[in-house]
Design an enzyme around this catalytic site. Structure first.
Site, mmCIF file in Angstrom:
data_model
loop_
_atom_site.group_PDB
_atom_site.id
_atom_site.type_symbol
_atom_site.label_atom_id
_atom_site.label_comp_id
_atom_site.label_asym_id
_atom_site.label_seq_id
_atom_site.Cartn_x
_atom_site.Cartn_y
_atom_site.Cartn_z
ATOM 1 N N HIS A 67 0.868 -1.185 0.000
ATOM 2 C CA HIS A 67 0.000 0.000 0.000
ATOM 3 C C HIS A 67 0.899 1.227 0.000
ATOM 4 C CE1 HIS A 67 -3.646 -2.384 0.954
ATOM 5 N NE2 HIS A 67 -2.750 -3.184 1.521
ATOM 6 N N ASN A 99 -6.587 0.809 -2.627
ATOM 7 C CA ASN A 99 -7.389 1.497 -1.594
ATOM 8 C C ASN A 99 -6.797 2.857 -1.236
ATOM 9 O OD1 ASN A 99 -5.230 0.272 -0.225
ATOM 10 N ND2 ASN A 99 -6.414 -0.189 1.612
ATOM 11 N N ASP A 158 -8.621 -5.121 -2.147
ATOM 12 C CA ASP A 158 -7.880 -5.340 -0.902
ATOM 13 C C ASP A 158 -8.142 -4.275 0.158
ATOM 14 O OD1 ASP A 158 -6.005 -6.824 0.732
ATOM 15 O OD2 ASP A 158 -4.756 -5.052 0.553
ATOM 16 N N HIS A 238 -2.238 -12.584 1.641
ATOM 17 C CA HIS A 238 -1.932 -12.758 3.070
ATOM 18 C C HIS A 238 -2.617 -13.938 3.768
ATOM 19 C CE1 HIS A 238 -5.618 -10.406 3.205
ATOM 20 N NE2 HIS A 238 -5.012 -9.273 2.914
ATOM 21 N N ASN A 284 -4.370 -6.861 9.741
ATOM 22 C CA ASN A 284 -5.496 -7.642 9.260
ATOM 23 C C ASN A 284 -5.104 -8.428 8.000
ATOM 24 O OD1 ASN A 284 -8.113 -8.574 9.165
ATOM 25 N ND2 ASN A 284 -8.804 -6.894 7.860
ATOM 26 N N ASP A 311 2.595 -6.875 2.184
ATOM 27 C CA ASP A 311 1.398 -6.154 2.629
ATOM 28 C C ASP A 311 1.807 -4.895 3.406
ATOM 29 O OD1 ASP A 311 -1.215 -5.421 2.857
ATOM 30 O OD2 ASP A 311 -1.827 -7.063 4.171
HETATM 31 O O1 DOR Z 1 -3.698 -4.633 7.970
HETATM 32 C C1 DOR Z 1 -4.130 -4.289 6.878
HETATM 33 N N1 DOR Z 1 -3.885 -3.047 6.389
HETATM 34 N N2 DOR Z 1 -4.850 -5.139 6.171
HETATM 35 C C2 DOR Z 1 -5.491 -4.790 5.041
HETATM 36 O O2 DOR Z 1 -6.135 -5.607 4.428
HETATM 37 C C3 DOR Z 1 -5.428 -3.388 4.552
HETATM 38 C C4 DOR Z 1 -4.215 -2.720 5.045
HETATM 39 C C5 DOR Z 1 -4.291 -1.230 4.890
HETATM 40 O O3 DOR Z 1 -4.604 -0.760 3.793
HETATM 41 O O4 DOR Z 1 -3.951 -0.523 5.847
HETATM 42 ZN ZN ZN Z 2 -5.813 -7.410 2.596
HETATM 43 ZN ZN ZN Z 3 -3.125 -5.259 1.754
#
Ligand code: DOR
Ligand code: ZN
Ligand code: ZN
Length: 431
Positions: A67, A99, A158, A238, A284, A311
């Protein structure tokens, strides 16, 4: 002014290239951004010489899942800091999830990401992932064809699951038609409820609401069954539970076109780490139990889990320095991915260095269908130089990432990234 060489030689390192089955001490000659030769005592007149004696020379890492928060949440990370952080982690290519704000659900956002990464990024290849549904809302399909034309590599909602199984099915058909694939965040939000950590002994002890493994496994099973029925491809993001690993293992045996990743934190940490209510351990899916951690390692070793993806999910301190149950989920992962994985997997004897490098470079390159992941003559000179046996203590404050949120801060691991090169150009070199 910096000298510009079109000829570079990386001298005397242990070249580990799982894609071409090489693991030997030799030189790597790079000409005009590509690997020109591998061998012993290559002539180096007029070349820029990089001494790699005692180090490992490998294909640059490729992160299928991160991200970068740009556009819209640049206070957490942006394409400048994010790609710099990736380069420090030894990555030469990264896929960024949609996202953002606005969501990458149309071609103009996709183009913005690609252009800004090219103009302002560290040099790391950035491969945007487009949304499956408009606004990640799970109702209307995003402009997959137009985003593909603009440069997306895959599609995903996601951060959120695709609740509607028929939308998932249609998206699989569109994805196949346009030559992309689905990366699934497999999570049943109803089963998660108000859970904030793994459900088990630790959640009971800490008095925090738990998340059952079933919340992940129910959706993994659903994703697999829809892909199986359609004969289409699905990639699971994940994977964190023993049951999830087993579902993927069985599906692969049946011939389902399923691939999967896990992240360094699922092989390097467990819910025991939440004991001090450290919100940096909130992620998550959540950190699970030792048995799950071992199942993820076994899954990587037997090929059930194809790749390691970070991730990387940077957050601002204000969103993390709060009580555990209201903290944002996510770990800033680029700069600890190699040392955590190397220490947990290679030093502890589960796999060879070559296997680890495969999981972090060749395997993701193949799944994504991008260049990289190989040092074969003619390949792009996307290279990382590593010092696997060097110990380091993680200092989150020193991250290039704007996100200092990591449960690994202050811990000591083995495995330093010394240099990262993209297309023959050094984009990171340790001080
Ligand atoms: O821990 C997480 N952070 N899990 C996700 O699926 C999204 C991600 C986020 O965009 O911060
Ligand atoms: Zn995710
Ligand atoms: Zn992710």
């Amino acid at each position: 002014m910096l000298a510009v060489y079109d000829k570079t030689i990386i001298r005397g390192g242990r070249v580990v290239d799982p894609a071409s089955g090489i693991d030997a001490v030799c030189d790597l000659l790079i000409e005009n951004g590509r690997i020109a030769a591998i061998g012993e005592n290559l002539p180096c007149e007029e070349a820029n010489v990089i001494d790699a004696a005692g180090k490992v020379v490998a294909p640059g890492f490729i992160d299928m899942h991160c991200h970068l928060r740009d556009p819209g949440q640049e206070y957490k990370e942006d394409l400048v800091s994010g790609t710099k952080s990736a380069a420090r982690g030894g990555f030469t290519g990264v896929c960024c999830m949609p996202n953002t704000r606005p969501v990458n659900d149309n071609a103009s956002v996709t183009r913005y990401i690609i252009e800004k990464a090219q103009l302002r990024g560290s040099g790391v290849h950035v491969y945007p992932v487009g949304a499956i549904s408009k606004g990640l809302e799970g109702t209307e399909m995003a402009e997959i064809g137009r985003m593909k034309q603009a440069g997306i590599i895959a599609i995903s909602d996601d951060g959120k699951p695709v609740k509607n199984s028929n939308l998932l099915r249609l998206a699989m058909q569109y994805a196949d038609y346009f030559g992309v694939f689905i990366m699934s965040h497999s999570e049943d939000k109803n089963l998660v409820g108000d859970g904030v950590m793994n459900e088990g002994y630790m959640s009971t002890k800490l008095g925090l609401p738990g998340i059952t493994r079933a919340a992940e496994e129910v959706m993994i099973a659903r994703d697999i069954l829809v892909a199986e029925a359609e004969g289409k491809r699905i990639h699971l993001c994940h994977v964190s539970t023993r049951g999830g690993v087993q579902l993927v293992r069985e599906a692969k045996k049946r011939g389902v076109r399923v691939t999967a990743e896990t992240a360094p934190h699922y092989i390097g940490a467990t819910d025991e780490w939440v004991a001090g209510y450290d919100s940096n351990c909130r992620v998550n899916p959540p950190l699970r139990e030792e048995e799950d951690r071992l199942a993820c390692i076994a899954g990587l070793c037997d090929g059930t889990l194809d790749a390691i993806a970070t991730d990387h999910a940077p957050h601002h301190q204000d969103e993390k320095r709060v009580e555990f149950h209201i903290a944002a989920s996510g770990i800033s992962g680029f700069e600890t991915a190699f040392c955590v994985s190397y220490t947990e997997l290679v030093k502890k004897g589960y796999m060879s260095l070559s296997q680890l490098i495969e999981k972090m470079s060749a395997a993701p390159a193949k799944l994504l269908g991008v260049e990289g992941g190989s040092l074969a003559v003619g390949s792009a000179a996307d290279v990382v130089v590593l010092d696997p046996e060097r110990e380091l203590t993680v200092d989150a404050e020193a991250f290039a990432s704007k996100g200092h949120n990591t449960p690994f801060h202050g811990k000591t691991y083995s495995g330093a990234v010394c240099m990262t090169m993209v297309g023959g150009r050094v984009i990171y070199e340790e001080a």
